[in-house]
Design an enzyme around this catalytic site. Structure first.
Site, PDB file in Angstrom:
ATOM      1  N   HIS A  17       0.860  -1.192   0.000  1.00 11.61           N
ATOM      2  CA  HIS A  17       0.000   0.000   0.000  1.00 11.61           C
ATOM      3  C   HIS A  17       0.891   1.236   0.000  1.00 11.61           C
ATOM      4  CE1 HIS A  17      -3.794   2.125   1.835  1.00 11.61           C
ATOM      5  NE2 HIS A  17      -3.102   2.943   1.049  1.00 11.61           N
ATOM      6  N   HIS A  19       1.245   4.854  -2.577  1.00 16.44           N
ATOM      7  CA  HIS A  19       0.813   5.607  -3.765  1.00 16.44           C
ATOM      8  C   HIS A  19       2.055   6.256  -4.351  1.00 16.44           C
ATOM      9  CE1 HIS A  19      -3.518   5.449  -2.579  1.00 16.44           C
ATOM     10  NE2 HIS A  19      -2.969   5.283  -1.395  1.00 16.44           N
ATOM     11  N   HIS A 200      -9.638   0.917  -1.123  1.00 18.64           N
ATOM     12  CA  HIS A 200      -9.526   1.576   0.175  1.00 18.64           C
ATOM     13  C   HIS A 200     -10.923   1.533   0.802  1.00 18.64           C
ATOM     14  CE1 HIS A 200      -5.773   3.130  -1.320  1.00 18.64           C
ATOM     15  NE2 HIS A 200      -5.623   4.019  -0.369  1.00 18.64           N
ATOM     16  N   GLU A 203     -11.071   3.474   6.230  1.00 19.87           N
ATOM     17  CA  GLU A 203      -9.957   4.330   6.670  1.00 19.87           C
ATOM     18  C   GLU A 203     -10.575   5.415   7.553  1.00 19.87           C
ATOM     19  OE1 GLU A 203      -8.044   6.574   3.517  1.00 19.87           O
ATOM     20  OE2 GLU A 203      -6.430   7.269   4.826  1.00 19.87           O
ATOM     21  N   ASP A 281       1.796   4.099   2.671  1.00 18.92           N
ATOM     22  CA  ASP A 281       0.734   4.920   2.068  1.00 18.92           C
ATOM     23  C   ASP A 281       1.309   6.072   1.235  1.00 18.92           C
ATOM     24  OD1 ASP A 281      -1.900   5.442   1.438  1.00 18.92           O
ATOM     25  OD2 ASP A 281      -2.456   6.268   3.383  1.00 18.92           O
ATOM     26  N   ASP A 282       1.612   7.198   1.875  1.00 24.12           N
ATOM     27  CA  ASP A 282       2.153   8.373   1.182  1.00 24.12           C
ATOM     28  C   ASP A 282       3.372   8.864   1.976  1.00 24.12           C
ATOM     29  OD1 ASP A 282      -0.121   8.905  -0.868  1.00 24.12           O
ATOM     30  OD2 ASP A 282      -1.151   8.641   1.044  1.00 24.12           O
TER      31      ASP A 282
HETATM   32  N1  HPA Z   1      -6.724   7.380   1.278  1.00 23.82           N
HETATM   33  C1  HPA Z   1      -7.423   7.680   0.192  1.00 23.82           C
HETATM   34  N2  HPA Z   1      -6.865   8.146  -0.893  1.00 23.82           N
HETATM   35  C2  HPA Z   1      -5.542   8.304  -0.933  1.00 23.82           C
HETATM   36  C3  HPA Z   1      -4.771   7.999   0.142  1.00 23.82           C
HETATM   37  C4  HPA Z   1      -5.390   7.497   1.312  1.00 23.82           C
HETATM   38  O1  HPA Z   1      -4.775   7.181   2.353  1.00 23.82           O
HETATM   39  N3  HPA Z   1      -3.503   8.282  -0.201  1.00 23.82           N
HETATM   40  C5  HPA Z   1      -3.513   8.711  -1.489  1.00 23.82           C
HETATM   41  N4  HPA Z   1      -4.753   8.739  -1.926  1.00 23.82           N
HETATM   42 ZN    ZN Z   2      -3.793   4.783   0.435  1.00 21.78          ZN
END
Ligand code: HPA
Ligand code: ZN
Length: 340
Positions: A17, A19, A200, A203, A281-282
């Site tokens: 996971h 991006h 997703h 969250e 994630d990011d």
């Molecule tokens: N959630 C939803 N969209 C996203 C995320 C996330 O954590 N990171 C990049 N796009």
């Molecule tokens: Zn994500």
């Protein structure tokens, strides 16, 4: 003896996971802005970093989508992928399944072929030094399903052209108020085409969205899914069907999904038998790459050695690689962990 944090840092692992646009570091944002003559709303790297103080998923997405405007040419996407591979290899990631958001670039006139060809170029260099990777194309949930259907139609020839790389579709962006079932038709079309499907869910949104991703979209893996911990029937199902959750601890902390890392549900999900693992994630936005995420939960949740090993082996078992690849990777991890 090495601490659990050091031992986890040196262990072979998969990241499922991440991006690619979320690996865009401020330095590269400014470098690409200059190369492509793109105007940014931030005066300097320092002001950009100061803006990374998020109150919710949306407050992050608002910055993330603006920063991606610097990605224009095939070379930009190749540079981005190359930088991620280098960073992930430093964390002993041996395999990554990487998300990208084509719609955010296509809205600005960048061709889907440019995005995929650029990412492929950067990732192919990784193949040469033993870094395995796959791409998962995400649909933006804040746009209508009709746009996702158009994007899938345009992407199908690329799935055929890059079968070794482009293997799945996912669903990301704004979650609250947009249940996964909104995208039922496009996910059905992707499954019919033999494409892997993930989404997703859970969250910021409720546990019902995880049910919805499983029932309406028939995903084989859920991204985040941390809201599942509030629903015992859902946890039972995730355990019974061995559905992995790709958990991202620092993301959850930075986007205020959890108030304190000590309250993160990953440990209780693991103890209840859910196939969870750790991801970034990011990472350019949330304060760390995958090993920083391992360190944060090992320290805050006091994880035992066997629990850390379980997280690492879950990462290898939950990926979309063939069974033989997984067997080899798991035996490399076991040998490392037990010191043979
Ligand atoms: N959630 C939803 N969209 C996203 C995320 C996330 O954590 N990171 C990049 N796009
Ligand atoms: Zn994500």
């Amino acid at each position: 003896m090495a601490s659990s944090v050091e031992k986890a840092a040196g262990a072979p692992k998969a990241e499922l996971h991440v991006h690619i646009e979320g690996t865009l570091e401020p330095e590269l944002i400014f470098q690409l802005a200059q190369r492509n003559e793109v105007q940014l709303p931030w005066a300097s790297i320092q002001t950009l970093r100061q803006a990374y103080s998020f109150s919710s998923l949306q407050s992050f997405l608002d910055i993330y989508h603006v920063a991606t405007r610097v990605l224009v040419t095939e070379r930009d996407f190749a540079d981005l992928a190359r930088a991620y591979v280098e960073r992930a290899q430093a964390d002993k990631v041996i395999h990554a399944e990487i998300f990208f958001d084509p719609q955010t670039h296509m809205e600005r006139g960048v061709a889907l072929e440019t995005i995929v060809a650029g990412l492929e170029q950067g990732l192919k260099e990784g193949d040469e030094f033993g870094f395995s990777s796959r791409l998962i194309m995400c649909f933006l949930r804040h746009l209508p399903e009709s746009k996702a259907l158009e994007t899938l139609e345009q992407a199908l020839p690329l799935f055929s052209h890059y079968p070794h790389r482009l293997i799945g579709v996912g669903l990301d962006s704004t979650e609250i108020g947009i249940p996964p079932r909104t995208f039922e038709r496009v996910f059905a079309a992707a499954r019919r085409a033999g494409i892997e499907v993930v989404a997703h869910a859970g969250e910021e949104g409720p546990a019902e969205y995880v049910w919805d991703a499983l029932d309406a979209l028939q995903v084989s893996r859920v991204d985040h899914g941390v809201a599942s911990s509030e629903d015992d029937d859902l946890v039972d199902r995730l355990v019974r069907e061995q559905i992995p959750l790709t958990v991202c601890p620092l993301s959850n902390l930075r986007l205020k999904v959890v108030e304190d890392m000590k309250q993160h549900p990953i440990r209780s999900l693991l103890e209840r038998g859910v196939k969870v693992m750790v991801n970034s994630d990011d990472p350019a936005y949330f304060g760390g790459y995958v090993n920083d995420n391992y360190a944060a939960i090992i320290n805050s949740l006091n994880l035992s050695g066997p629990q850390v090993f379980q997280l690492l082996s879950n990462s290898l078992e939950a990926c979309f690689m063939p069974a033989e690849w997984k067997r080899n990777a798991l035996s490399a991890l076991t040998n490392y962990w037990h010191g043979t």
